[in-house]
Enzyme design. Structure first.
Site, short mmCIF file in Angstrom:
data_model
loop_
_atom_site.label_atom_id
_atom_site.label_comp_id
_atom_site.label_asym_id
_atom_site.label_seq_id
_atom_site.Cartn_x
_atom_site.Cartn_y
_atom_site.Cartn_z
CB ILE A 28 -7.15 -6.36 0.62
CG1 ILE A 28 -6.85 -7.42 1.69
CG2 ILE A 28 -7.87 -5.20 1.26
CD1 ILE A 28 -8.06 -8.11 2.27
N GLY A 29 -7.59 -6.08 -2.76
CA GLY A 29 -7.98 -5.18 -3.86
C GLY A 29 -6.86 -4.79 -4.79
CD1 TRP A 36 -7.16 8.33 6.59
CD2 TRP A 36 -7.14 6.78 4.98
NE1 TRP A 36 -6.73 7.15 7.15
CE2 TRP A 36 -6.71 6.19 6.19
CE3 TRP A 36 -7.22 6.00 3.83
CZ2 TRP A 36 -6.35 4.84 6.28
CZ3 TRP A 36 -6.85 4.65 3.92
CH2 TRP A 36 -6.42 4.09 5.12
CG HIS A 64 1.94 -3.14 6.36
ND1 HIS A 64 0.94 -3.95 6.87
CD2 HIS A 64 1.32 -2.02 5.93
CE1 HIS A 64 -0.21 -3.32 6.75
NE2 HIS A 64 -0.01 -2.16 6.18
CB CYS A 76 -3.47 -4.34 3.92
SG CYS A 76 -4.11 -2.69 3.60
#
Ligand code: GLN
Ligand code: ZN
Length: 665
Positions: free
Chosen positions: A337-338, A467, A601, A633
C-alpha cells in the site's frame, strides 16, 4: 484481543477495529458470544473521579451507554443484541449502585448512537433499556449525553424518560435547535447545550452562541453550557505552540482554551447587554476577514473548473485493456500500500533534519539510501509493483500539508487515533496551493533503480482535508477542490517524469460520510468523488490510477466508489470478513480490486495457507484479471522482521494460486 496473539498458546486474530462514528478515533468492536455473561468487573470507571475528588474537585464519571454498546457490539453466535438486554441492564444497574455508594452526584451516560438513523425497533430498545435502568438510579442524577448529530428520531422519547439532564449537540446536530424550538424542553430536566465545537480548533463565534442561548432561555429553565462532544478529538492547548505567530494563534482554541471560552460565554450570557463587553468585542474582531487567509488566484481557478476537469477522456474498460498490455503484469499482481517499516534510522534522519543537525542534501541522500534498500528488498521478496517506502513522510497528510501553502502546523497538537497511536492533524488556515514539486524527485529515483514499475504515491484531497482541521469560513467543497488542484499538478508532473502507475490514497473518504443517509449526497459524496476525479482526469489513458481506502465499510456506496473512476482500488478487508465482496459482485464493480489479504494492524504473521484461502474466497466473487494481492494498509507501524515474513508468505500464496488459475484460463 486488541493485537492478536501468536505464540505458544495458539494463534488468534485481533478484534475488529472501527472508526468511532465520523471521527478518526478507533475502537475495538466488542464481541458477544452466546454463552457470555455481562457484568461489571471493576470500579475502574471511577478512578478519575476519585483522583479528582482527592484534589477537591467533584467530577461526573462518564460511561458509554448500554444502547450504543449493544448497537456497536458484534454477536458471534445465534443470539442477537436484544438477547443481551437483561444482562446488560444488570451490569449498568451495578454501575449506578457503585456511583451511589461512592458519592457520585451526576453520572454521564454517552449514547452517540442516538444520532444515527434509528428504526422503530431501535427506539423501542432504547426505551426498554432506560425505563428499567432509571428506576434504579437512587440518588444519582443521570445525564444522557448525545453528540456528532441530532436526535430527530427519538427526541420525544428522550424528553419523556426520567433523565435528570439531556446533552444535545448544537454544532453537528443540524436539527437540534429546531427540535427544541418545536417540541419544547421538559421543565424538570437540565439541558446540557453543546454550543462550543468540540471537534475543531477555531475560536468560537460568541455572537452565534449568545444568540442561541438567548433563544434557548425562552423554553429552558436550566441550561448548562457545554462543548458539542468530548474533547478527545482536539489537541490539548495552544500554549505548546510558541512557533506560531500571535496573528495565527489568536484564531485557535484547543481543549484547554475551549474551557475558557465556556467560562466567558457563561459570564456574557448573564449580562443584560453584552454587546459592549470587552470580551465580546475582542472575540468579534477575530471574525473580520484577514488577508493572511486569502489567495484570489486559487479561488479563481476553482471557480473556473468545468465538467472536463472531472472527466477522464477514455472510458475505464478501454483504459484497462491498454494498461494490461503496456504494464505486462502477471495475473494476481502483488503490491503493497505504500509505506515500509519506519526504522530507527529512518526516524532519526527526519529528526536530525528538523533540528538542523544535517543539511537538506544529507537528509535527501539518506532518504534515497532507504529507498535503494527498500527497492532491493521488494525485488528480493518478489513483489510485482513496487513502492518507494514513504521514508520522507512523518505522516501521509502532514507531509503534504507541509508542501502546500495555506497550511499551519503544530508541535504538540496530537490527538489519539488508535491504541497508543496519535496523529497531529495540520490546520487549513488559508487558501491552498502547491508550493513546489512534492514527491517526483524520490519517485523518479526509485523508478530508476528497477525494471519493475514503482508507484507514485500521493494522498488524495478528501483524505488530506478530512485528516486536517478544516476552515469554517469557506465550504468543504471549495477546500477539497483547492487541494485537488494541487494534487493534480503533482499527478501530471509524475506522469511527465515517466511514472506509469500513480496511487492517490483516499484512506479517509468513507469515514466522513455523513452519519445520516439523507445527508450523503447533498452534503458530501458528490463533491468528494469529484475532488478525487479532479486529481486524475487529465492523465493519459495508459497511466494507471490506483486508490486506497482503509475502511472498507462502503457496501452502501459501491456505485459511488466506482464513480471515482480509478483503475484499481486496494482496501482494508481482512478484519471485516470479506462480506464486501458480495456487494462488489452484485454491483458489477468495474474498478480492479485488491482487498487486503492480511491485517497489518497486528504483528501476527499470516501463513501461506491462510492467504491462499483468502484469495480463493476472493476469486469466487471477483474475476481473476481484476484481482490484486496486497496487505490491507501501509506497513509503517510494523517491525521489519514480521513485515518481510508476511510479504514473503503473501507472494508465495499469490504464486500458488496463480498456478491453480492457469488451468482455468
Ligand atoms: N500509502 C499510505 C501508507 O502506506 C496509506 C496509509 C493509510 O491508508 N492510512 O502508509
Ligand atoms: Zn489504509
Amino acid at each position: 484481543m486488541a493485537r492478536g496473539y501468536q505464540g505458544a498458546q495458539g494463534d488468534v486474530k485481533a478484534f475488529t477495529m472501527k472508526k468511532w462514528f465520523n471521527t478518526n478515533y478507533h475502537y475495538m468492536v466488542p464481541e458477544l458470544d452466546d454463552d457470555m455473561e455481562l457484568k461489571l468487573r471493576s470500579d475502574a470507571f471511577l478512578d478519575g473521579f476519585h483522583q479528582a475528588r482527592s484534589l477537591g474537585i467533584q467530577t461526573k464519571p462518564v460511561v458509554a451507554g448500554p444502547f450504543t454498546f449493544l448497537k456497536l457490539a458484534r454477536c458471534t453466535g445465534n443470539k442477537s443484541a436484544t438477547d443481551f438486554v437483561d444482562d446488560i441492564l444488570f451490569a449498568y444497574a451495578d454501575i449506578l449502585k457503585r456511583c451511589g455508594e461512592n458519592g457520585v452526584e451526576w453520572l454521564q451516560v454517552d449514547e452517540p448512537y442516538l444520532v444515527m438513523d434509528l428504526t422503530m425497533g431501535d427506539v423501542a430498545l432504547f426505551r426498554k433499556l432506560y425505563q428499567t435502568l432509571l428506576e434504579q438510579k437512587g440518588t444519582v442524577k443521570v445525564l444522557l449525553q448525545t453528540y456528532f448529530g441530532d436526535v430527530r428520531d427519538c427526541y420525544r422519547q428522550l424528553c419523556e424518560l426520567p433523565f435528570d439532564g439531556i446533552g444535545l449537540d448544537f454544532v453537528e446536530g443540524k436539527q437540534t435547535a429546531a427540535l427544541v424550538a418545536a417540541n419544547g424542553f421538559p421543565k424538570d430536566k437540565i439541558l446540557f447545550a453543546g454550543l462550543v465545537n468540540g471537534k475543531n480548533i477555531w475560536r468560537t463565534n460568541y455572537k452565534d452562541v449568545l444568540e442561541r442561548i438567548a433563544g434557548l432561555k425562552s423554553c429552558c429553565d436550566h441550561i448548562v453550557l457545554s462543548t458539542s462532544c468530548s474533547l478527545l478529538h482536539v489537541p490539548y492547548t495552544v500554549k505548546n505552540e510558541p512557533q506560531l505567530s500571535t496573528e495565527i494563534i489568536r484564531h485557535f482554541s484547543f481543549a484547554y482554551e475551549k474551557l475558557d471560552e465556556l467560562r466567558e460565554l457563561c459570564c456574557l450570557a448573564e449580562l443584560a447587554d453584552y454587546s459592549c463587553d470587552r470580551r465580546y468585542l475582542q472575540n468579534q474582531e477575530l471574525f473580520q476577514t484577514s488577508e493572511l487567509r486569502t489567495d484570489t488566484e486559487v479561488q479563481k481557478q476553482v471557480a473556473a473548473l468545468t465538467e472536463s476537469d472531472f472527466t477522464r477522456r477514455v472510458p475505464r474498460k478501454e483504459r484497462q485493456a491498454t494498461q494490461k498490455e503496456l504494464l505486462n503484469l502477471p495475473l494476481l499482481p502483488t503490491t503493497t500500500i505504500g509505506s515500509f517499516p519506519q526504522t530507527k534510522e529512518v526516524m532519526q534522519n527526519r529528526t536530525k533534519f528538523r533540528k538542523g543537525e544535517i543539511s537538506e542534501e544529507e537528509y535527501r541522500n539518506n532518504a534515497k539510501g532507504f529507498i535503494r534498500d527498500c527497492i532491493a528488498l521488494q525485488e528480493n521478496i518478489g513483489l510485482d509493483v513496487l513502492v518507494h517506502g514513504e521514508f520522507e513522510r512523518n505522516d501521509m497528510v502532514e507531509f503534504f500539508g507541509e508542501n502546500l501553502s495555506g497550511y499551519v502546523f503544530t508541535i504538540g497538537g496530537w490527538v489519539q487515533s488508535y491504541g497508543t497511536r496519535g496523529v497531529k492533524p495540520p490546520i487549513v488556515f488559508g487558501d491552498v496551493k502547491r508550493k513546489k514539486s512534492i514527491t517526483t524527485d524520490y519517485i523518479r529515483y526509485a523508478n530508476s533503480l528497477t525494471d519493475k514499475d514503482v508507484k507514485g504515491m500521493l494522498t488524495g484531497p478528501v483524505t488530506i482535508l478530512n485528516w486536517s482541521f478544516p476552515r469554517e469560513d469557506i465550504s468543504t467543497q471549495e477546500m477539497m477542490y483547492q487541494i485537488g488542484l494541487a494534487i493534480r499538478e503533482e499527478v501530471l508532473e509524475l506522469e511527465a517524469a515517466g511514472v506509469r502507475i500513480i496511487q492517490i490514497d483516499e484512506a479517509a473518504l468513507r469515514e466522513k460520510l455523513p452519519l445520516r443517509r439523507a445527508d450523503w449526497h447533498s452534503d458530501y459524496l458528490n463533491f468528494a468523488i469529484k475532488a478525487f476525479r479532479l486529481c486524475h482526469a487529465k492523465v493519459k489513458p495508459e497511466t494507471q490510477i490506483h486508490t486506497h481506502m482503509c475502511y472498507s465499510e462502503f457496501e452502501d456506496i459501491i456505485p459511488e466508489i466506482d464513480a471515482m473512476d480509478a483503475d484499481v482500488i486496494t482496501f482494508e478487508a481482512s478484519r471485516s470478513k470479506l462480506t464486501i465482496l458480495d456487494s462488489l459482485m452484485a454491483h458489477h464493480f468495474e474498478t480492479e480490486v485488491g482487498p487486503g489479504v492480511y491485517d497489518i494492524h497486528s504483528p501476527r504473521i499470516p501463513s501461506v495457507e491462510e492467504i491462499e484461502a483468502a484469495l480463493r474466497l476472493m476469486l469466487d466473487k471477483i474475476p481473476a484479471d481484476h484481482l490484486w494481492v496486497n496487505p490491507d494498509c501501509g506497513l509503517k507501524t510494523r517491525g521489519e522482521t514480521e513485515t518481510v515474513a508476511s510479504l514473503k508468505n503473501m507472494v508465495q500464496a499469490a504464486k500458488n494460486i496463480r498456478n491453480e488459475c492457469k488451468g482455468d484460463i
